[in-house]
Design a protein around this motif. Structure first.
Motif, short mmCIF file in Angstrom:
data_model
loop_
_atom_site.label_atom_id
_atom_site.label_comp_id
_atom_site.label_asym_id
_atom_site.label_seq_id
_atom_site.Cartn_x
_atom_site.Cartn_y
_atom_site.Cartn_z
N SER A 50 1.91 10.36 15.81
CA SER A 50 0.94 9.40 15.28
C SER A 50 -0.41 9.66 15.94
CB SER A 50 1.39 7.97 15.61
OG SER A 50 0.35 7.05 15.36
N THR A 51 -1.46 9.48 15.17
CA THR A 51 -2.81 9.41 15.77
C THR A 51 -3.33 7.99 15.63
OG1 THR A 51 -3.29 11.72 15.31
CG2 THR A 51 -5.18 10.27 15.63
N ARG A 52 -3.48 7.52 14.38
CA ARG A 52 -4.11 6.24 14.13
C ARG A 52 -3.33 5.05 14.67
NH1 ARG A 52 -5.87 9.63 11.00
NH2 ARG A 52 -3.71 10.23 11.02
N THR A 53 -2.05 4.97 14.34
CA THR A 53 -1.33 3.73 14.65
C THR A 53 -1.23 3.53 16.16
OG1 THR A 53 -0.10 4.15 12.63
CG2 THR A 53 0.73 2.40 14.06
N ARG A 102 7.42 3.07 16.68
CA ARG A 102 7.56 3.95 15.50
C ARG A 102 8.80 4.79 15.69
NH1 ARG A 102 2.96 7.51 12.67
NH2 ARG A 102 2.52 5.41 11.91
N HIS A 130 5.74 0.09 6.79
CA HIS A 130 4.67 0.30 7.78
C HIS A 130 3.78 -0.94 7.71
CE1 HIS A 130 1.79 2.05 10.35
NE2 HIS A 130 1.67 3.26 9.82
N GLN A 133 0.04 -0.98 8.80
CA GLN A 133 -0.86 -0.27 7.88
C GLN A 133 -1.18 -1.20 6.71
OE1 GLN A 133 -2.29 2.92 8.16
NE2 GLN A 133 -3.52 2.14 6.46
N PRO A 264 -4.01 6.00 3.74
CA PRO A 264 -3.62 5.60 5.11
C PRO A 264 -3.94 6.69 6.13
CG PRO A 264 -1.67 6.17 3.78
CD PRO A 264 -2.84 6.16 2.85
N LEU A 265 -4.12 7.92 5.66
CA LEU A 265 -4.34 9.10 6.51
C LEU A 265 -3.09 9.35 7.37
CD1 LEU A 265 -8.06 8.51 7.57
CD2 LEU A 265 -7.21 9.80 5.59
N1 CP Z 1 -1.71 5.79 8.92
C1 CP Z 1 -0.90 6.22 9.91
O1 CP Z 1 0.19 5.68 10.12
O2 CP Z 1 -1.38 7.27 10.64
P1 CP Z 1 -0.67 7.90 11.90
O3 CP Z 1 0.61 8.57 11.41
O4 CP Z 1 -1.64 8.88 12.48
O5 CP Z 1 -0.33 6.79 12.85
#
Ligand code: CP
Length: 308
Positions: A50-53, A102, A130, A133, A264-265
């Motif tokens: 993961s980056t964002r979450t 996660r 998710h 998100q 969501p990227l």
């Molecule tokens: N949107 C999202 O869940 O990104 P990550 O997988 O980077 O957390």
């Protein structure tokens, strides 16, 4: 009673409204919130990349004055030695005040919540849900469109494995006059429980189509998704399907002037980078909203009051 967030429906519409209002206030006056979680600790337990979450949860807790701990992969935790999710959850409960998890297996955060003595947040479980998100997406849509009702939303790409899609559809069907267009190849259509229980079961007008071009002029929101390599059993299928849809500036000419593109990227190549300069590209704004809504969620689950 300990409150968890495992599914977007764990919060009522009224509770989500309150959470989004709190997010708006945090955005307007962040300095008022800088110490509301002093002394509180967030654990991020990530068994999947993961980056964002993960980083937005950590940024959220730090902005609230709390502190953070955690692991970034199963290999860097005792899961690599065979420890169960339930045992890990009991252990983390001794160290932290709140946990975001996660996991590649559907239901793992639910298992964690059953033995945890602290709030557990599902930060994405396999191809299932998710919910944070979804909170991010709801705040983004409400902020950019000014409403959550009377919208035509197109979901495009991997609707079979896309947990963000499943969660957002479940959340959106609770608002009046929402219409859904599902745009995917045959092999990546939504699971039948989304079609039958969530959409038909709530009398939501929806169509399943193959053509993005045909759907684009009808949409208020286009929610693009990545074809997820990590969920495929067979690399050949992934290679055949991965470029099913690529949103380009040329295609954006078919869309309404006030349609927003969300994602969501991470993106791979389903949105050309040239679209980033289109004023209707909302996906990086979405990332910023994700921090505010996670701050509001941490406060809500910890029972921290809104400052004056
Ligand atoms: N949107 C999202 O869940 O990104 P990550 O997988 O980077 O957390």
């Amino acid at each position: 009673m300990i409150r968890h967030l495992l599914n977007p429906l764990d919060f009522s519409v009224e509770e989500i409204d309150a959470l989004l209002d709190l997010s708006d206030d945090i955005q307007k006056r962040p300095e008022a919130y800088a110490h509301v979680c002093d002394g509180k600790k967030l654990a991020t337990c990530f068994y999947e990349p993961s980056t964002r979450t993960r980083l937005s949860f950590e940024s959220a807790m730090l902005r609230l004055g709390g502190s953070i701990m955690g692991f970034q992969s199963a290999n860097s935790s005792s899961a690599a030695k065979g420890e169960s999710v339930a045992d890990t959850s009991r252990v983390i409960s001794c160290y932290a005040d709140i946990m975001a998890m996660r996991h590649p297996k559907e239901g793992a955060p639910l298992v964690a919540s059953r033995v945890a003595t602290i709030p557990v947040i599902n930060a994405g479980d396999g191809g299932h849900q998710h919910p944070t998100q979804t909170l991010t997406d709801l705040l983004t849509i409400r902020s950019l469109k000014g409403r959550l009702d009377d919208l035509t939303i197109g979901f495009c790409g991997d609707l079979k494995f896309g947990r963000t899609v499943h969660s957002l559809i479940e959340a959106m069907v609770r608002y009046p006059n929402v219409r859904i267009i599902l745009i995917s190849p045959q092999e990546l259509k939504v699971p039948s429980y989304i079609r039958e229980d969530v959409l038909r079961g709530n009398n939501i007008p929806f169509e399943e189509v193959n053509s993005l071009d045909d759907a684009l002029p009808k949409l208020d929101i286009l929610y693009m998704t990545r074809v997820q390599k990590e969920r495929f059993f067979n690399e050949e299928d992934y290679i055949r399907l991965k470029d099913s849809y690529i949103l380009t500036s040329e295609k954006m000419k078919l869309a309404k002037k006030d349609m927003w593109v969300l994602h969501p990227l991470p993106r791979v190549n389903e949105i050309s980078v040239e679209v980033d300069d289109d004023p209707r590209a909302g996906y990086f704004k979405q990332v910023q909203y994700g921090v505010y809504v996670r701050m509001a969620l941490i406060m809500t689950l910890l029972g921290v009051k809104k400052p004056c």
